[in-house]
Scaffold this motif. Sequence first.
Motif, PDB file in Angstrom:
ATOM      1  N   LYS A 252       0.436 -15.172   8.730  1.00  0.00           N
ATOM      2  CA  LYS A 252       1.728 -15.015   7.250  1.00  0.00           C
ATOM      3  C   LYS A 252       1.487 -15.281   6.281  1.00  0.00           C
ATOM      4  N   TRP A 253       1.448 -14.859   5.438  1.00  0.00           N
ATOM      5  CA  TRP A 253       2.088 -15.482   3.868  1.00  0.00           C
ATOM      6  C   TRP A 253       4.057 -15.320   3.612  1.00  0.00           C
TER       7      TRP A 253
ATOM      8  N   HIS B 299       7.109  -8.324   6.614  1.00  0.00           N
ATOM      9  CA  HIS B 299       7.409  -7.128   6.929  1.00  0.00           C
ATOM     10  C   HIS B 299       6.561  -5.895   6.119  1.00  0.00           C
ATOM     11  N   PRO B 300       5.644  -4.776   7.203  1.00  0.00           N
ATOM     12  CA  PRO B 300       5.182  -3.479   6.971  1.00  0.00           C
ATOM     13  C   PRO B 300       5.020  -3.248   5.355  1.00  0.00           C
TER      14      PRO B 300
ATOM     15  N   ALA C 193       6.975   1.978   6.159  1.00  0.00           N
ATOM     16  CA  ALA C 193       5.566   2.170   5.716  1.00  0.00           C
ATOM     17  C   ALA C 193       5.429   3.402   5.100  1.00  0.00           C
ATOM     18  N   HIS C 194       4.514   3.561   3.675  1.00  0.00           N
ATOM     19  CA  HIS C 194       3.870   4.493   3.600  1.00  0.00           C
ATOM     20  C   HIS C 194       2.022   4.485   4.275  1.00  0.00           C
ATOM     21  N   SER C 195       1.963   5.608   4.308  1.00  0.00           N
ATOM     22  CA  SER C 195       0.713   6.030   4.248  1.00  0.00           C
ATOM     23  C   SER C 195       0.094   7.024   3.894  1.00  0.00           C
TER      24      SER C 195
ATOM     25  N   HIS D  16      -0.480  -3.613   5.362  1.00  0.00           N
ATOM     26  CA  HIS D  16      -0.563  -4.405   3.785  1.00  0.00           C
ATOM     27  C   HIS D  16       0.913  -4.929   4.236  1.00  0.00           C
ATOM     28  N   THR D  17       1.293  -5.865   4.327  1.00  0.00           N
ATOM     29  CA  THR D  17       2.106  -6.561   4.270  1.00  0.00           C
ATOM     30  C   THR D  17       3.254  -6.565   3.129  1.00  0.00           C
ATOM     31  N   SER D  18       4.987  -6.884   2.926  1.00  0.00           N
ATOM     32  CA  SER D  18       4.958  -7.147   1.430  1.00  0.00           C
ATOM     33  C   SER D  18       5.243  -8.406   0.383  1.00  0.00           C
TER      34      SER D  18
END
Length: 648
Positions: free
Chosen positions: A70-71, A257-258, A160-162, A276-278
């Motif tokens: 977690k960053w 958050h994703p 989240a986009h894919s 990937h997250t934010s």
Amino acid sequence: MSNESLANLLKEERRFAPPADLAANANVTAEAYEQAKADRLGFWAEQARRLTWAKEPSETLNWSNPPFAKWFEDGKLNVAYNCVDRHVEDGHGDRVAIHFEGEPGDGRAITYAELKDEVSKAANALLELGVQAGDRVAVYLPMIPETAIAMLACARIGAAHSVVFGGFSADALATRIKDADARVVITSDGGYRRGKPSALKPAVDDAVDRVDNVEHVLVVRRTGQEVAWTEGRDVWWHEIVERQSAEHTPEAFDAEHPLFILYTSGTTGKPKGILHTSGGYLTQTSYTHHAVFDLKPETDVYWCTADVGWVTGHSYIVYGPLANGATQVMYEGTPDTPHQGRFWEIVQKYGVTILYTAPTAIRTFMKWGDDIPAKFDLSSLRILGSVGEPINPEAWIWYRKHIGADRTPIVDTWWQTETGAMMISPLPGVTETKPGSAQTPLPGISATVVDDEANEVSNGGGGYLVLTEPWPSMLRTIWGDDQRFIDTYWSRFEGKYFAGDGAKKDDDGDIWLLGRVDDVMLVSGHNISTTEVESALVSHPSVAEAAVVGAADETTGQAIVAFVILRGTAAETEDLVTELRNHVGTTLGPIAKPKRILPVAELPKTRSGKIMRRLLRDVAENRQLGDVTTLTDSTVMDLIQAKLPAAA
Ligand code: WT7
């Protein structure tokens, strides 16, 4: 890998120092390495301040439950606000964000102020369609501005986009829509490829029929071709988006958050949804784009030729450059439409200063001939980037000479979908570059090469590339499959990230990437990398491209089989084949001489430009071909198989 072959690979001994003016004005100097070494987390905390946070993070890294990082955990931000609104608030609303160049020659410049309105309207439209923070949205679009707008609109509302590459089949699309449980799919009627409209909507219709989670399909009109329509489900982009308000207040989301899921196919098994997250992702894409391309947002015109459907497009068309307020070119089509100079015409037209492309494209340009780029004014270019696979010294030198006027630094950037952002690369104002080597982990990144027993190899040694410390833009998991995340990346070497790439360190400790570990051949007990033999072949003046595989062989375990594309004028003779074999022998040593060399017209490539050695191995071992669905052109394999008896 033996030391002899390493020495041979380094035969191209020219070194290129950074141009003095670039070094004097570089965004990042050698000091960054020192600073990051002294305090890695402090370094990343400082880079995170490149972003505008709604709530500043108080902690940099939480690594209490490895490998789940977690960053900037307690920080809050809105990614789209960082990529768009803040530039407008800073007075840069009139700056062009995207110079769009359509394949048919149409174009459109979108300023940051216009981008803000477009993204806000698209965000409002998604909300109207019922998309909420925490949902997933699938994006299946060509290379048009709406693709970036759609991604940013998702980010803006916390969905989240894919993104699924437009060249993938309905089948591939359905698997990905289902795995991510997307409730909306954004697509278009089609896009332009090779001078013709190419449909996208039929694949979406087909895919959506096979899943039960999709509520709406949002359709951009690009080509104007006929589309089938499902009332109640399908919605035209221009109908719903255009009538929305351009006001949308971006909500701040947690740093973790994703942001997106992107599927990598890999060689085996079902595709992996890389999550990937934010906050960490945007920090590292922004920093690396600033550092490695030395971006000066006021004056540079940046162009990344990748498709947004790949991670390169996510990180270095959408998030990194826009977070940095860059002006960039976005091109819809293929490099040879309507002529083989299209890329250079675009560089000339927009005054592109920074170009980021792939070795496979560079080798294609080499094959087409030096005279093509020579017809255009490329003097605006000041930095050239490469990504996607090892760049052989021959292609590196050609790129510098024929595109970069023997003046521009080349940054060979190693990274992966999983790493989210660049990890190993020269810095253009600092590094004395070596053709063919990605060289040095970027400031704040810890990478090395280890042997089978996880021991770090000394200079001159080879083995596996590993990342030894967590980094801000690392994947957080495989969507829905934490165990596979652990097994795939963190189990081979205790506590280290296994990248799956072979690598070696030269005498200076610089890193050379050697391709995926499954692409290493074992010939009479010697490890020989496909990359090395390919580089040796391409260094011969008659060879434009080469793909090498190890085929089962009764006497040597594996035998080297090479498929080569000859340069325009070279004749396909027995003598030439013998000459090529000897050339590899003298370059790499007799052990690396291919047993068979087959001149072919084309090589089988995935749509992201990677050579599908698996299929060539099938050919070399006289097996029935495996799955060819991810090839750009499956007829290529028929042509190759037709060559076989003559060469056996
Ligand atoms: C694999 C990752 C990174 C975005 C595009 C590919 C190979 C990538 C380099 C380079 C040598 C490279 C590696 C890596 N690769 N860049 N500069 N030198 N190899 O992303 O599809 O996730 O593929 O591409 O083998 O593991 P990807």
